[in-house]
Motif scaffolding. Structure first.
Motif, short mmCIF file in Angstrom:
data_model
loop_
_atom_site.label_atom_id
_atom_site.label_comp_id
_atom_site.label_asym_id
_atom_site.label_seq_id
_atom_site.Cartn_x
_atom_site.Cartn_y
_atom_site.Cartn_z
N VAL A 146 10.85 -81.20 -56.55
CA VAL A 146 9.44 -81.42 -56.26
C VAL A 146 9.33 -82.45 -55.15
CG1 VAL A 146 9.17 -83.25 -57.99
CG2 VAL A 146 7.19 -81.90 -57.30
N ASP A 147 8.35 -82.29 -54.25
CA ASP A 147 8.09 -83.27 -53.20
C ASP A 147 7.00 -84.21 -53.66
OD1 ASP A 147 9.96 -82.01 -51.70
OD2 ASP A 147 8.53 -81.03 -50.33
N ILE A 148 7.24 -85.52 -53.48
CA ILE A 148 6.28 -86.54 -53.91
C ILE A 148 5.96 -87.42 -52.72
CG2 ILE A 148 5.94 -88.55 -55.40
CD1 ILE A 148 7.63 -87.16 -57.50
N VAL A 149 4.66 -87.69 -52.54
CA VAL A 149 4.18 -88.44 -51.38
C VAL A 149 3.60 -89.78 -51.83
CG1 VAL A 149 2.62 -88.41 -49.39
CG2 VAL A 149 3.67 -86.28 -50.18
N ASP A 150 3.94 -90.82 -51.05
CA ASP A 150 3.31 -92.14 -51.21
C ASP A 150 3.35 -92.65 -52.65
OD1 ASP A 150 2.09 -94.38 -50.14
OD2 ASP A 150 0.06 -93.61 -50.55
N SER A 151 4.53 -92.72 -53.20
CA SER A 151 4.71 -93.25 -54.57
C SER A 151 5.97 -94.09 -54.61
CB SER A 151 4.82 -92.11 -55.58
OG SER A 151 3.64 -91.34 -55.63
N ASP A 152 5.99 -95.04 -55.51
CA ASP A 152 7.21 -95.82 -55.69
C ASP A 152 7.68 -95.85 -57.15
OD1 ASP A 152 5.42 -97.56 -56.88
OD2 ASP A 152 5.46 -99.01 -55.23
N GLU A 153 7.04 -95.00 -57.98
CA GLU A 153 7.49 -94.86 -59.37
C GLU A 153 7.30 -93.40 -59.78
OE1 GLU A 153 7.03 -97.17 -63.67
OE2 GLU A 153 5.70 -97.67 -62.00
N VAL A 154 8.36 -92.83 -60.36
CA VAL A 154 8.34 -91.41 -60.73
C VAL A 154 8.95 -91.25 -62.13
CG1 VAL A 154 9.33 -89.13 -60.19
CG2 VAL A 154 8.46 -90.59 -58.35
N VAL A 155 8.33 -90.36 -62.90
CA VAL A 155 8.85 -90.03 -64.24
C VAL A 155 9.01 -88.52 -64.32
CG1 VAL A 155 8.41 -90.08 -66.72
CG2 VAL A 155 7.74 -92.02 -65.31
N THR A 196 7.26 -89.15 -47.74
CA THR A 196 7.52 -88.01 -48.62
C THR A 196 9.00 -87.96 -49.00
OG1 THR A 196 5.75 -86.74 -47.57
CG2 THR A 196 7.38 -85.51 -48.86
N PHE A 197 9.24 -87.83 -50.32
CA PHE A 197 10.61 -87.70 -50.83
C PHE A 197 10.70 -86.45 -51.70
CE2 PHE A 197 10.38 -92.14 -49.75
CZ PHE A 197 11.66 -92.47 -49.32
N ARG A 198 11.85 -85.81 -51.61
CA ARG A 198 12.09 -84.65 -52.47
C ARG A 198 13.03 -85.06 -53.60
NH1 ARG A 198 13.30 -79.97 -49.03
NH2 ARG A 198 11.02 -79.96 -48.97
N PHE A 199 12.62 -84.76 -54.83
CA PHE A 199 13.42 -85.05 -56.03
C PHE A 199 13.99 -83.74 -56.55
CE2 PHE A 199 10.59 -88.53 -55.50
CZ PHE A 199 11.22 -89.65 -56.01
N SER A 200 15.32 -83.68 -56.67
CA SER A 200 15.99 -82.47 -57.17
C SER A 200 16.88 -82.86 -58.35
CB SER A 200 16.85 -81.83 -56.08
OG SER A 200 16.09 -81.56 -54.92
N THR A 230 17.57 -87.76 -54.61
CA THR A 230 16.36 -87.97 -53.79
C THR A 230 16.70 -87.80 -52.32
OG1 THR A 230 16.78 -90.35 -53.72
CG2 THR A 230 15.33 -89.55 -55.47
N THR A 231 15.82 -87.08 -51.62
CA THR A 231 16.00 -86.83 -50.18
C THR A 231 14.74 -87.24 -49.44
OG1 THR A 231 17.40 -84.92 -50.70
CG2 THR A 231 16.54 -85.08 -48.45
N HIS A 232 14.92 -88.08 -48.40
CA HIS A 232 13.78 -88.48 -47.59
C HIS A 232 13.40 -87.31 -46.68
CE1 HIS A 232 11.93 -91.48 -44.50
NE2 HIS A 232 11.01 -90.91 -45.25
#
Length: 547
Positions: free
Chosen positions: A510-519, A475-479, A468-470
């Motif tokens: 993928v970039d994900i905005v304003d979330s604190d749980e990801v699947v 917004t965080f990027r998940f790779s 994860t990259t801030h």
């Protein structure tokens, strides 16, 4: 219990021709002399040592017990007499001799021999007394007329001793495919109309001829059952229906069905393929393999698995299983072609083990069966303060186990591997498992795991090595690494247990905005992988395993 003197008198007075006819009947049905001489003349009760000897391996009369019983009963049913005069009802496995239905099972050889040695002295006199006191069976039972809610049946009177018939009983069995209910009707005629029937059921019906009441027992002198008629008032009853979705490149596939045996029908399954070319009865060959067996817990339940090899486009079709040689009810599976990687994802991700387990209404003293503990939210699912005795929480343990296997159901493969019926709950959530019998399933563990792996190995590798990259503010990027055999990825996200949003990506980030749980779930044509779930707290993004 001593045998009634009058019974022996009847045996003596009967003409010898009656017994010679019984012997001739056995000969005509292929019973060898070494077996029909001691067993097909009920006026001569075998001596004790002979009762053992005729079932020794060198003589071995076991395979001929069904024709012997049919000739001895000659259309009569003296079960009431046999049970009334029995010395010990614990040993009754040979009582099929009393009504012509002695199907021998080698696994119960000792049960039969114990019964026969003990009870032949009462069974044979019961049979001889019936020859002059009971009618033979009603003949040629047929349906005369059928409507959407009624059936008229008719039959012919018995061949032997029709003058002894006092009345007939009509036995109607109503079936749902899961349970059955019997209703009995009485008439002095040779026809009857059954009313109040429904298309929601399948039916079987047979007729029994009765002599007058004897010893206050209306069933003492009666015939064996007539031929059995199976029918529905409309189309055949569908007891189960399912759809198997497979990609075009599948190499082989298992199907299964669970049926309830039908009275007086063969206890085996017949598979039929329905296609544009019509019906095809399937048999085991290079293309197909069929395995069927009855439940050890309920002999009326039978399961069957069909394996299709070298799967081709023409195999995407409809498959039905019936009780062999019947067509009143069936289980149906439709195999359709689909590529899971091209389908829209579900609106929410699959439940985790804890989420699934928590949906069950647990008893208060079984709460810790489904608890992640309180020490660390990232911990594995485990008991809390105590582990309750399994025998007190059998339903809760069973539910937890079903949650753990729900995404790798493999009943068809397990049945084809002949896993015991009471162990199928370890293969598929549609079957129950008794925690008290789990130890007995150890011999099947290798086959169960192999079936699970067959299912799992077609799926893609799960997402792993997530970084994860801030990127900016919220917004965080998940790779992640490319998952083996994955064609696409389903990405779910939400904020503080709110509503899920989902997207599909072919990339590995993928970039994900304003979330604190990801699947994150990888997908291929066969289906999804296990999920990779992350949660954001004061330590940043962390992989979790239970919510």
């Amino acid at each position: 219990m001593p045998i009634n003197f009058i019974t022996f008198t009847i045996v003596i007075l009967l003409p010898s021709s009656v017994y010679s006819l019984r012997e001739q009947c056995c000969k005509d049905l292929g019973v060898p002399e070494k077996c029909y001489q001691p067993l097909c003349n009920p006026s001569k009760i075998p001596k004790v040592m002979l009762r053992y000897k005729i079932f020794d391996p060198d003589i071995n009369c076991h395979p001929y017990l069904l024709p012997i019983s049919q000739c001895l009963s000659k259309g009569r049913d003296v079960s009431s007499c046999c049970y009334k005069n029995a010395y010990d009802l614990e040993f009754d496995y040979c009582f099929g001799l009393c009504n012509g239905t002695m199907h021998f099972d080698y696994s119960r050889k000792k049960d039969f021999l114990s019964c026969f040695v003990l009870h032949v002295v009462s069974i044979f006199p019961c049979l001889t007394s019936s020859y002059e006191s009971s009618p033979s069976e009603a003949r040629e039972l047929t349906i005369d007329e059928k409507t959407e809610n009624s059936v008229s049946i008719k039959w012919k009177e018995p061949t032997e001793s029709p003058d002894l018939v006092d009345h007939y009983t009509i036995h109607l069995i109503e079936r749902t495919g899961v349970s059955e209910t019997e209703s009995v009707f009485t008439t002095e005629d040779i026809e009857y109309t059954l009313e109040g029937l429904s298309s929601s059921f399948s039916y079987s019906v047979h007729v029994v001829a009765h002599a007058p009441v004897h010893n206050d027992d209306r069933n003492w002198f009666k015939s064996r059952i007539s031929n059995v008629i199976l029918f529905t008032t409309e189309d055949a009853l569908i007891v189960a229906k399912s759809e198997d979705r497979l990609p075009s490149n599948v190499a082989s596939h298992y199907l299964y069905c669970k049926m309830r045996t039908i009275f007086n029908a063969e206890s085996s399954i017949e598979w039929v393929k329905i296609s544009a070319n019509g019906e095809e009865i399937i048999t085991t060959d290079k293309k197909y393999s069929i395995v069927s067996y009855q439940s050890e817990l309920d002999s009326k339940t039978i399961v069957s698995s069909l394996k299709i090899f070298d799967f081709k486009d023409s195999d995407f079709s409809t498959y039905r299983c019936y009780i062999k040689d019947t067509r009143i009810e069936y289980s149906e599976t439709v195999i359709v072609k689909i590529d899971f990687s091209e389908q829209a994802p579900n609106s929410i991700p699959p439940d985790t083990l804890l989420e699934c387990c928590s949906k069950y209404n647990h008893k208060s003293d079984c709460q810790s069966v489904c608890s992640q503990g309180t020490d660390d939210r990232r911990s594995m699912l485990r008991p809390g303060a105590f582990l309750p005795p399994p025998k007190n929480c059998e339903k809760e343990v069973d539910h937890l186990f079903k949650c753990s296997i729900s995404r790798l159901n493999s009943a068809a493969c397990c049945i084809h591997s002949e896993v015991s019926f009471f162990c199928l709950g370890m293969c598929d959530v549609k079957f129950d498992i008794d925690p008290q019998r789990v130890k007995s399933c150890r011999k099947h563990v290798t086959n169960i795991i192999a079936c699970k792996l067959d299912e799992k190995n077609t799926r893609p590798e799960a997402v792993s090595n997530v970084i994860t990259t801030h990127v900016y503010v919220y917004t965080f990027r998940f790779s992640w690494d490319k998952a083996l055999d994955a064609k696409a990825y389903h990405v779910y996200s939400r904020k503080r247990e709110g509503d899920w949003t989902v997207r599909v990506t072919l990339d590995h980030s993928v970039d994900i905005v304003d979330s604190d749980e990801v699947v994150l779930i990888s997908v291929n044509e066969f289906g999804p992988s296990e999920q990779h779930r992350l949660y954001y707290d004061e330590d940043g993004w962390l992989t979790v395993d239970h919510w």
